[in-house]
Design a protein around this motif. Structure first.
Motif, PDB file in Angstrom:
ATOM      1  N   ASP A  82       0.786  -1.135  -0.020  1.00 30.34           N
ATOM      2  CA  ASP A  82       0.035   0.028   0.067  1.00 30.34           C
ATOM      3  C   ASP A  82       0.907   1.394  -0.044  1.00 30.34           C
ATOM      4  N   GLY A  83       2.176   1.141  -0.318  1.00 26.06           N
ATOM      5  CA  GLY A  83       3.220   2.321  -0.020  1.00 26.06           C
ATOM      6  C   GLY A  83       3.660   2.667   1.253  1.00 26.06           C
ATOM      7  N   LYS A  84       2.907   1.880   2.141  1.00 29.91           N
ATOM      8  CA  LYS A  84       3.316   2.622   3.606  1.00 29.91           C
ATOM      9  C   LYS A  84       4.821   2.199   3.833  1.00 29.91           C
ATOM     10  N   LEU A  85       5.551   3.207   4.377  1.00 29.73           N
ATOM     11  CA  LEU A  85       6.957   2.719   4.857  1.00 29.73           C
ATOM     12  C   LEU A  85       7.109   1.700   5.850  1.00 29.73           C
ATOM     13  N   SER A  86       7.830   1.102   5.757  1.00 28.60           N
ATOM     14  CA  SER A  86       8.132   0.036   6.995  1.00 28.60           C
ATOM     15  C   SER A  86       8.795   0.762   8.493  1.00 28.60           C
ATOM     16  N   ILE A  87       8.676  -0.036   9.615  1.00 26.99           N
ATOM     17  CA  ILE A  87       9.169   0.349  10.828  1.00 26.99           C
ATOM     18  C   ILE A  87      10.597   0.962  10.586  1.00 26.99           C
ATOM     19  N   GLU A  88      11.373   0.205   9.672  1.00 21.93           N
ATOM     20  CA  GLU A  88      12.872   0.647   9.544  1.00 21.93           C
ATOM     21  C   GLU A  88      13.077   1.907   8.720  1.00 21.93           C
ATOM     22  N   GLN A  89      12.209   2.069   7.779  1.00 25.15           N
ATOM     23  CA  GLN A  89      12.164   3.357   7.032  1.00 25.15           C
ATOM     24  C   GLN A  89      11.798   4.322   7.679  1.00 25.15           C
ATOM     25  N   GLU A  90      10.714   4.172   8.588  1.00 22.71           N
ATOM     26  CA  GLU A  90      10.114   5.345   9.355  1.00 22.71           C
ATOM     27  C   GLU A  90      10.871   5.983  10.503  1.00 22.71           C
ATOM     28  N   GLY A 101      22.052   9.461   1.423  1.00 26.12           N
ATOM     29  CA  GLY A 101      21.657   8.172   1.256  1.00 26.12           C
ATOM     30  C   GLY A 101      22.209   7.008   0.721  1.00 26.12           C
ATOM     31  N   TYR A 102      23.307   7.191   0.254  1.00 24.74           N
ATOM     32  CA  TYR A 102      24.151   6.188  -0.433  1.00 24.74           C
ATOM     33  C   TYR A 102      24.165   4.869   0.302  1.00 24.74           C
ATOM     34  N   CYS A 103      24.413   5.081   1.539  1.00 26.93           N
ATOM     35  CA  CYS A 103      24.607   3.833   2.609  1.00 26.93           C
ATOM     36  C   CYS A 103      23.290   3.338   3.046  1.00 26.93           C
ATOM     37  N   THR A 104      22.249   4.142   2.623  1.00 25.29           N
ATOM     38  CA  THR A 104      21.098   3.830   3.465  1.00 25.29           C
ATOM     39  C   THR A 104      20.389   2.518   3.418  1.00 25.29           C
ATOM     40  N   SER A 105      20.567   2.017   2.031  1.00 24.04           N
ATOM     41  CA  SER A 105      19.544   0.925   1.748  1.00 24.04           C
ATOM     42  C   SER A 105      20.402  -0.484   2.666  1.00 24.04           C
ATOM     43  N   GLY A 106      21.555  -0.479   2.677  1.00 21.14           N
ATOM     44  CA  GLY A 106      22.601  -1.470   3.429  1.00 21.14           C
ATOM     45  C   GLY A 106      22.146  -1.285   4.922  1.00 21.14           C
ATOM     46  N   PHE A 107      22.113  -0.122   5.280  1.00 20.73           N
ATOM     47  CA  PHE A 107      21.524  -0.017   6.893  1.00 20.73           C
ATOM     48  C   PHE A 107      20.451  -0.369   7.145  1.00 20.73           C
ATOM     49  N   LEU A 108      19.420  -0.270   6.153  1.00 25.38           N
ATOM     50  CA  LEU A 108      17.988  -0.555   6.407  1.00 25.38           C
ATOM     51  C   LEU A 108      18.022  -2.036   6.377  1.00 25.38           C
ATOM     52  N   MET A 109      18.586  -2.828   5.410  1.00 26.14           N
ATOM     53  CA  MET A 109      18.658  -4.201   5.478  1.00 26.14           C
ATOM     54  C   MET A 109      19.206  -4.845   6.908  1.00 26.14           C
ATOM     55  N   GLN A 148      17.707   2.011  17.310  1.00 28.00           N
ATOM     56  CA  GLN A 148      16.963   1.626  18.519  1.00 28.00           C
ATOM     57  C   GLN A 148      15.528   2.013  18.609  1.00 28.00           C
ATOM     58  N   ASP A 149      14.978   2.962  17.759  1.00 26.21           N
ATOM     59  CA  ASP A 149      13.658   3.256  17.719  1.00 26.21           C
ATOM     60  C   ASP A 149      13.055   2.193  16.829  1.00 26.21           C
ATOM     61  N   ALA A 150      13.685   1.698  15.805  1.00 27.31           N
ATOM     62  CA  ALA A 150      12.878   0.735  15.008  1.00 27.31           C
ATOM     63  C   ALA A 150      12.729  -0.769  15.962  1.00 27.31           C
ATOM     64  N   GLN A 151      13.893  -0.862  16.915  1.00 31.25           N
ATOM     65  CA  GLN A 151      13.750  -1.935  17.545  1.00 31.25           C
ATOM     66  C   GLN A 151      12.554  -1.858  18.601  1.00 31.25           C
ATOM     67  N   LYS A 152      12.546  -0.533  19.151  1.00 28.25           N
ATOM     68  CA  LYS A 152      11.295  -0.494  20.258  1.00 28.25           C
ATOM     69  C   LYS A 152       9.787  -0.710  19.558  1.00 28.25           C
TER      70      LYS A 152
END
Ligand code: FES
Ligand code: FES
Length: 158
Positions: A82-90, A101-109, A148-152
């Motif tokens: 539905d286009g909603k961002l994941s917890i990690e992306q938020e 943002g170059y590193c971001t996809s790696g950090f998100l995964m 930490q926020d995504a984990q919480k």
């Protein structure tokens, strides 16, 4: 040439590729999923991190033929249908955990993996687990905040 079939984000991609083709090139050039980046090609920076059978790997260090028949998740899998961002992306957005943002996809995964595998990581442990991912812009503080926020939030949803 060798025929390789890889399930990426739930979709099967089959191509004849040269044996030396790296997984990251299969993802970007054959599957045309460009969210996975190439930062160094030497296994140091982590920009190319994807999940291979649920484990984080640096996709510039794996041949596509080694992933034949396996399952890969890339950053494109995080956003909901539905286009909603994941917890990690938020969390990364809310904590300004990216600049170029170059590193971001790696950090998100990595974050996607860490919050599911290790529900109680301390800041110190998050830093340790992320030691294979480099960011040239943020200074890491906001990235650790975001993890930490995504984990919480992930733990609250369970
Ligand atoms: S591009 Fe794979 S680790 Fe840098
Ligand atoms: S945000 Fe630029 S390298 Fe991390």
């Amino acid at each position: 040439m060798t025929k390789v079939s890889i399930n990426i984000n739930g979709e099967k991609y089959s191509e004849d590729v040269e044996d030396r083709t790296l997984l990251v090139h299969f993802i970007r050039d054959h599957a045309r999923l460009r969210g996975t980046h190439i930062g160094c090609d030497t296994g140091h920076c982590g920009a190319c991190t994807v999940l291979l059978n649920d484990r984080p790997v640096k996709s510039c260090q794996i041949l596509a033929v080694q992933a034949d028949g396996e399952s890969v998740e890339t950053v494109e899998s995080l956003e909901g249908s539905d286009g909603k961002l994941s917890i990690e992306q938020e969390a990364f957005r809310d904590h300004f955990a990216m600049q170029c943002g170059y590193c971001t996809s790696g950090f998100l995964m990595m974050t996607h993996h860490l919050i599911r595998e290790y529900p109680e990581l301390s800041r110190e442990e998050i830093r340790e687990k992320l030691h294979g991912n480099y960011c040239m812009c943020t200074g890491y503080q906001q990235i650790v905040d975001a993890v930490q926020d995504a984990q919480k939030k992930f733990n609250e949803k369970k």
